[in-house]
Design a protein around this motif. Structure first.
Motif, PDB file in Angstrom:
ATOM      1  N   ARG A  82       0.825  -1.205   0.000  1.00 35.72           N
ATOM      2  CA  ARG A  82       0.000   0.000   0.000  1.00 35.72           C
ATOM      3  C   ARG A  82       0.862   1.260   0.000  1.00 35.72           C
ATOM      4  NH1 ARG A  82      -3.408  -3.349   3.475  1.00 35.72           N
ATOM      5  NH2 ARG A  82      -2.237  -2.622   5.299  1.00 35.72           N
ATOM      6  N   GLU A 119     -12.355  -0.124   1.532  1.00 36.78           N
ATOM      7  CA  GLU A 119     -11.101  -0.825   1.284  1.00 36.78           C
ATOM      8  C   GLU A 119     -11.353  -2.322   1.059  1.00 36.78           C
ATOM      9  OE1 GLU A 119      -7.971   0.573   1.126  1.00 36.78           O
ATOM     10  OE2 GLU A 119      -8.906   2.537   1.270  1.00 36.78           O
ATOM     11  N   ARG A 138      -3.652   2.913   3.460  1.00 36.06           N
ATOM     12  CA  ARG A 138      -4.824   2.568   2.658  1.00 36.06           C
ATOM     13  C   ARG A 138      -4.384   2.243   1.231  1.00 36.06           C
ATOM     14  NH1 ARG A 138      -9.590   4.865   4.769  1.00 36.06           N
ATOM     15  NH2 ARG A 138      -9.417   4.883   7.041  1.00 36.06           N
ATOM     16  N   VAL A 148      -7.187   1.866  -1.461  1.00 37.58           N
ATOM     17  CA  VAL A 148      -8.182   2.474  -2.353  1.00 37.58           C
ATOM     18  C   VAL A 148      -8.039   3.997  -2.361  1.00 37.58           C
ATOM     19  CG1 VAL A 148     -10.639   2.799  -2.796  1.00 37.58           C
ATOM     20  CG2 VAL A 148      -9.784   0.545  -2.114  1.00 37.58           C
ATOM     21  N   ARG A 161      -5.676   6.936  -1.524  1.00 40.09           N
ATOM     22  CA  ARG A 161      -4.245   7.144  -1.277  1.00 40.09           C
ATOM     23  C   ARG A 161      -3.965   8.605  -0.921  1.00 40.09           C
ATOM     24  NH1 ARG A 161       0.746   4.970  -1.994  1.00 40.09           N
ATOM     25  NH2 ARG A 161       2.386   6.271  -2.904  1.00 40.09           N
TER      26      ARG A 161
END
Length: 405
Positions: A16, A178, A391, A393, A395
């Protein structure tokens, strides 16, 4: 590394933090590649655009999300977002979207420019005061969050006294967007959903009693008079979505953009002097480090394909927006940040019927705010280590310390 392995790696903290090497590997596998049983990963720009614009690739609504896991229905965050246009397909999606779309048309967004400029000037004054003694200031908290939340709250009709409370609640709620591996992770999102729903239920009741001409007043009256156009549950779900989506993307856009300017001082100087078009800069930030990295669709027809790969009914299609924005088949030197590009078509706001309603507003806020920030603080510089949100999804940065002098 196959498609399933790439997804598995993207769901780690390391993946991520920097997903782009994994996206590069996905491009080597092709525009679309299998990612496990009944799942496809889409990394190509043209393939992603195809999926987003084809209504036969539906969003995963409450029915499809809970088909194999009814336990999701006990989570308020899942139920609340399921009532929003984000997770609705035709005909419900179009019915509700049409009620709010007029608030975000080009004419109304353009008319917001003076108000945005005034808000930017005031927030820059406050940023100046906070950094006057040379101490670091968190740009995310002091500016990147406050600008878009004030704009969207003004549009909705949320009182100024309440606006400070939304950053944490929105961050918690978006956990539900997410790729959650353990449903226990939704506890925080559920608590935020309950608080936000209760807040808007109270505001709707107040606006029904005393309308003020804002979007909440208008939608509340429609729901009361014509529940066939928008139900009470849909009203609350979409008000929460408008609030959260109205600042989450722009907050991340501003933070990601400023970090890139620190790395590329020539671009900062171009924006400061007028030598660089702010809209080109905004497009390149959206392309290079998209605030939204991933969305998903589900195939609803037996004969669909993506980039030649069969996607029969029920196939989950993971559209990697961040990867599509760096597709070497679409962009020359895709991993180079180049704000002078004139051919950018970032997919960060989606496409087709689910294209983000607030995209023009987000762009306008960034186009106004970034040059004004650089002009006001010519010595603006990093003042500590920025902290990324953990995260995939959505960013962006949790904190971004800066010095204004």
């Amino acid at each position: 590394m196959d498609g399933a392995s790439i997804i598995e790696r993207l769901m780690t903290t390391e993946g991520r933090f920097d997903p782009y090497p994994l996206y590069a590997r996905a491009h080597e596998l092709g525009a679309a590649t299998p990612a496990g049983p009944a799942a496809v990963l889409v990394a190509g720009h043209a393939a992603a655009n195809q999926v987003l614009r084809n209504p036969a690739f539906a969003v995963e609504d409450t029915r499809t999300l809970t088909a194999d896991n009814a336990d999701l229905l006990v989570h308020p965050s899942v139920v609340l977002l399921g009532h929003s246009v984000l997770q609705r397909n035709a005909p419900d999606h179009g019915r509700v979207r049409s009620l709010v779309a007029s608030a975000f048309n080009a004419r109304r967004v353009a008319a917001l420019r003076p108000a945005i400029e005034t808000t930017v000037a005031r927030l820059l004054d406050e940023l100046d005061d906070r950094g006057a003694d040379g101490s670091p200031v968190d740009f995310m908290d002091a500016f990147a969050f406050r600008l878009p939340v004030e704009v969207i709250c003004e549009l909705l009709g949320v009182p100024a006294a309440d606006r400070h409370r939304f950053r944490g609640l929105a961050s918690d709620l978006t956990i539900a967007l997410e790729l959650v591996q353990d449903l226990g992770e939704l506890a925080v999102a559920d608590a935020a959903a309950a608080e936000l729903e209760a807040y808007f239920a109270e505001l709707v009741a107040e606006r029904l009693a005393r309308p003020t001409g804002d979007l909440v007043s208008d939608l509340a009256r429609i729901a009361a008079d014509s529940p066939d156009r928008i139900s009470g549950e849909e009203l609350l779900g979409n008000l929460v979505l408008l609030l959260v989506a109205g600042f989450e993307t722009t907050t991340n856009l501003l933070g990601n953009g400023l970090t890139l300017l620190f790395r590329h001082p020539a671009a900062a100087e171009g924006l400061r002097t007028g030598g660089l078009d702010p809209s080109l800069f905004t497009d390149e930030v959206l392309r290079y480090d998209s605030p939204v990295q991933l969305t998903s669709r589900i195939s609803t027809a037996p004969d669909l394909t993506v980039a030649g790969l069969p996607t029969p009914s029920g196939t989950v299609v993971l559209v990697m927006l961040g990867a599509a924005n760096r597709d070497p088949a679409r962009y020359t030197r895709p991993d180079r940040f180049d704000p002078t590009r004139t051919d950018s078509q970032p997919l960060s706001f989606g496409g087709g019927s689910h294209f983000c309603l607030g995209s023009q507003l987000a762009r306008l806020e960034a186009d106004i705010a970034v040059p004004a920030l650089l002009d006001r603080f010519p010595r603006l510089a990093p003042a500590g280590i920025p902290v990324r949100r953990d995260r995939l999804v959505l960013r962006g940065y949790e904190s971004l310390p800066v010095a204004t002098r």
